[in-house]
Design an enzyme around this catalytic site. Structure first.
Site, mmCIF file in Angstrom:
data_model
loop_
_atom_site.group_PDB
_atom_site.id
_atom_site.type_symbol
_atom_site.label_atom_id
_atom_site.label_comp_id
_atom_site.label_asym_id
_atom_site.label_seq_id
_atom_site.Cartn_x
_atom_site.Cartn_y
_atom_site.Cartn_z
ATOM 1 N N GLU A 180 -11.052 5.357 6.136
ATOM 2 C CA GLU A 180 -9.662 5.771 7.395
ATOM 3 C C GLU A 180 -10.745 7.124 8.178
ATOM 4 O O GLU A 180 -10.458 8.151 7.094
ATOM 5 C CB GLU A 180 -9.453 5.687 5.873
ATOM 6 C CG GLU A 180 -8.263 6.329 6.528
ATOM 7 C CD GLU A 180 -6.960 7.199 5.696
ATOM 8 O OE1 GLU A 180 -7.228 6.577 4.126
ATOM 9 O OE2 GLU A 180 -5.424 7.080 5.421
ATOM 10 N N HIS A 199 1.075 -1.155 -0.246
ATOM 11 C CA HIS A 199 -0.241 -0.109 0.266
ATOM 12 C C HIS A 199 0.887 1.095 -0.072
ATOM 13 O O HIS A 199 1.173 1.618 1.221
ATOM 14 C CB HIS A 199 -1.368 -0.433 1.582
ATOM 15 C CG HIS A 199 -2.312 1.043 1.135
ATOM 16 N ND1 HIS A 199 -2.900 1.081 0.882
ATOM 17 C CD2 HIS A 199 -2.230 2.758 0.748
ATOM 18 C CE1 HIS A 199 -4.147 1.829 0.743
ATOM 19 N NE2 HIS A 199 -2.830 2.879 0.899
ATOM 20 N N HIS A 221 1.652 5.438 -2.297
ATOM 21 C CA HIS A 221 1.154 6.171 -3.102
ATOM 22 C C HIS A 221 2.673 7.186 -3.576
ATOM 23 O O HIS A 221 3.050 7.947 -3.020
ATOM 24 C CB HIS A 221 0.867 7.302 -2.050
ATOM 25 C CG HIS A 221 -1.026 6.922 -1.890
ATOM 26 N ND1 HIS A 221 -2.010 7.033 -2.364
ATOM 27 C CD2 HIS A 221 -1.298 6.125 -0.406
ATOM 28 C CE1 HIS A 221 -2.819 6.543 -1.541
ATOM 29 N NE2 HIS A 221 -2.754 5.972 -0.507
ATOM 30 N N ASP A 243 2.309 3.424 2.715
ATOM 31 C CA ASP A 243 1.558 4.396 2.453
ATOM 32 C C ASP A 243 1.937 5.839 1.702
ATOM 33 O O ASP A 243 1.512 5.861 0.824
ATOM 34 C CB ASP A 243 0.206 4.840 3.488
ATOM 35 C CG ASP A 243 -0.900 5.336 3.375
ATOM 36 O OD1 ASP A 243 -0.825 5.550 2.352
ATOM 37 O OD2 ASP A 243 -1.326 6.207 4.293
ATOM 38 N N GLN A 276 -8.976 9.442 -5.505
ATOM 39 C CA GLN A 276 -8.858 10.288 -4.327
ATOM 40 C C GLN A 276 -10.053 10.866 -4.294
ATOM 41 O O GLN A 276 -10.069 11.331 -3.282
ATOM 42 C CB GLN A 276 -7.769 10.976 -4.785
ATOM 43 C CG GLN A 276 -7.068 12.129 -4.042
ATOM 44 C CD GLN A 276 -6.462 11.139 -2.216
ATOM 45 O OE1 GLN A 276 -6.026 10.854 -2.474
ATOM 46 N NE2 GLN A 276 -7.479 10.982 -1.296
ATOM 47 N N HIS A 300 -9.825 2.165 0.065
ATOM 48 C CA HIS A 300 -8.978 2.565 1.426
ATOM 49 C C HIS A 300 -10.429 2.427 1.436
ATOM 50 O O HIS A 300 -12.157 3.495 1.013
ATOM 51 C CB HIS A 300 -9.407 4.268 0.423
ATOM 52 C CG HIS A 300 -7.615 4.323 0.399
ATOM 53 N ND1 HIS A 300 -7.030 3.311 -0.929
ATOM 54 C CD2 HIS A 300 -6.254 5.434 1.109
ATOM 55 C CE1 HIS A 300 -5.652 3.829 -0.306
ATOM 56 N NE2 HIS A 300 -5.293 5.197 0.245
HETATM 57 FE FE FE2 Z 1 -2.940 5.145 1.075
#
Ligand code: FE2
Length: 432
Positions: free
Chosen positions: A216, A60, A62, A312, A155, A213
């Protein structure tokens, strides 16, 4: 005939004095002592009793935002939502060249830390799909060294962002591997659930994995993971779906969790916790006690659910630190989850290696005969020793070839009684 033999290695399962023989990038022999593995050998590395592990896995990440810290400004509140707002300020200014450069920089850091497999989300809400183009290029250029899986990540919300539906399909058509989502960022709980249904259907139709996702937040009523599990069963996607973050589970009612865990196990969901990030992002509205914002890792494992750790972020709008070291991640994770028994610490190591490989569906991963020779030699005596020291990666080996090396750490102590080299490693955990 071997291209490479690593001799005198300790393996993650505690076996010592092991030799691993490699030919054509594949592990051909794993045997006690060098004798059994002998034959004509081109290269030999003496592991000196140190730990030989399969390469680290980050399931995971970005990569499109990595190394962008301070562009255009810093995250003052430290929250997820300010991070998303900040990323939206930067997005129209992103260029292909700058993003490729930043991504390659973080890939190089990953390689020297022994991370050879990364699943990265890529934002598909920019109508130019600049990040998708850039990361496809990075995946191509890094392919000899690094397995990169891309997740089409809306996103700004699959339903909330007007362009996301079309762009997500465009990104998948361009070669992005996995379907992503962000139900807790949709306008309502209902729309969050609707986004999961739609994204699950895309994954089913295209025969792809789904990595969402999910939940969160610190909201104990955010229950998209329930929908994710139910949709996984409805669509027959068992084993192909991952719930990333799941931080709301930290705050959920205990009774409800006793119902939720079997549902997740039935769906064979994978779970990814991101301790570095969620310990800093979550609980920002709390006074004291402050919630840790990490999902229920030991309880999920006890329910038979595969849980891995992800890095992440590295130096981006959500997290200012990070060096793409998965041992940092596991170290933080085991503290925050209080997984401190010997068995749990060993399990924590597997959460940045074998369990991450299961999330990514990697073929030929591991230290068994027939696996790809993707390995890392650590200056440690066991997996727990590695977590304790987060030591140098002496050799990083990709398909049987050394692609990175770091000298042994040998600090010199100068005291009145004399000068000595200090060996920080310990075999104590092997004897437990
Ligand atoms: Fe993430």
């Amino acid at each position: 005939m071997y291209d490479l033999i690593l001799k005198n290695a300790t393996l993650p399962d505690g076996r010592t004095n092991m030799a691993v023989g490699v030919t054509d990038g594949v592990i051909r022999t794993v045997a006690q002592g060098i004798e059994q593995a002998a034959g004509k050998v081109i290269d030999v590395i003496d592991a000196k009793g140190y730990l030989l592990s399969p390469s680290f896995v980050d399931p995971h990440f970005h990569m499109d935002a990595a190394m962008s810290l301070g562009q255009p400004r810093l995250n003052r509140s430290g929250t997820l939502l300010e991070g998303i707002a900040l990323w939206n300020e930067l997005k129209p200014k992103l260029t292909f060249a700058a993003m490729v450069e930043r991504a390659l920089a973080v890939c190089r850091q990953a390689l020297v830390q022994g991370v050879l497999h990364i699943r990265t989300h890529v934002d598909v809400c920019d109508p130019r799909l600049e990040a998708v183009r850039a990361l496809l290029e990075v995946r191509r250029r890094m392919a000899p060294y690094l397995d990169i899986q891309l997740v089409a990540f809306p996103q700004d919300g699959y339903l909330r962002c007007p362009e996301a539906r079309v762009n997500l399909e465009r990104a998948l058509d361009m070669g992005v591997d996995v379907v992503g989502g962000i139900p807790h960022f949709e306008r309502t709980m209902d729309e969050g659930a609707a986004s999961i249904r739609a994204l699950g259907e895309i994954a089913a139709q295209r025969g792809l994995a789904l990595d969402v996702h999910c939940d969160e937040s610190d909201d104990p009523m955010s229950r998209h993971v329930e929908t994710l599990a139910a949709e996984t069963c409805r669509l027959g996607l068992q084993g192909r779906v991952t719930g990333s973050h799941l931080t709301s589970m930290h705050s959920m009612d205990n009774y409800y969790v006793t119902k939720l865990l079997p549902l997740m196990a039935e769906a064979q969901l994978h779970v990814i916790a991101n301790p570095l990030i969620n310990l800093t992002l979550q609980g920002r509205q709390d006074t004291y006690p402050k919630r840790r914002g990490l999902t229920r890792v030991p309880e999920l494992l006890a329910a038979g659910i595969n849980v891995a750790y992800g890095h992440d972020c590295v130096m981006d709008p959500w997290y200012s630190l990070g060096s793409h070291d998965m041992l940092d991640v596991a170290h933080m994770g085991l503290h925050a989850t209080q997984m401190t028994s010997m068995e749990q610490m060993e399990e924590s190591f597997s959460m940045v290696t074998t369990r991450g490989a299961r999330v990514m569906g990697l073929q030929g991963y591991g230290l068994e005969v027939g696996c790809n020779a993707d390995m890392v030699l650590l200056q440690a005596r066991s997996t727990i020793d590695a977590l304790r020291l987060r030591p140098p990666r002496l050799y990083v080996i990709r398909r049987g070839r050394v692609i990175a090396s770091t000298p042994e750490h040998r600090p010199v102590l100068q005291l009145e009684e004399g000068t000595s080299e200090l060996d920080m490693t310990s075999t104590a955990y092997l004897q437990q």
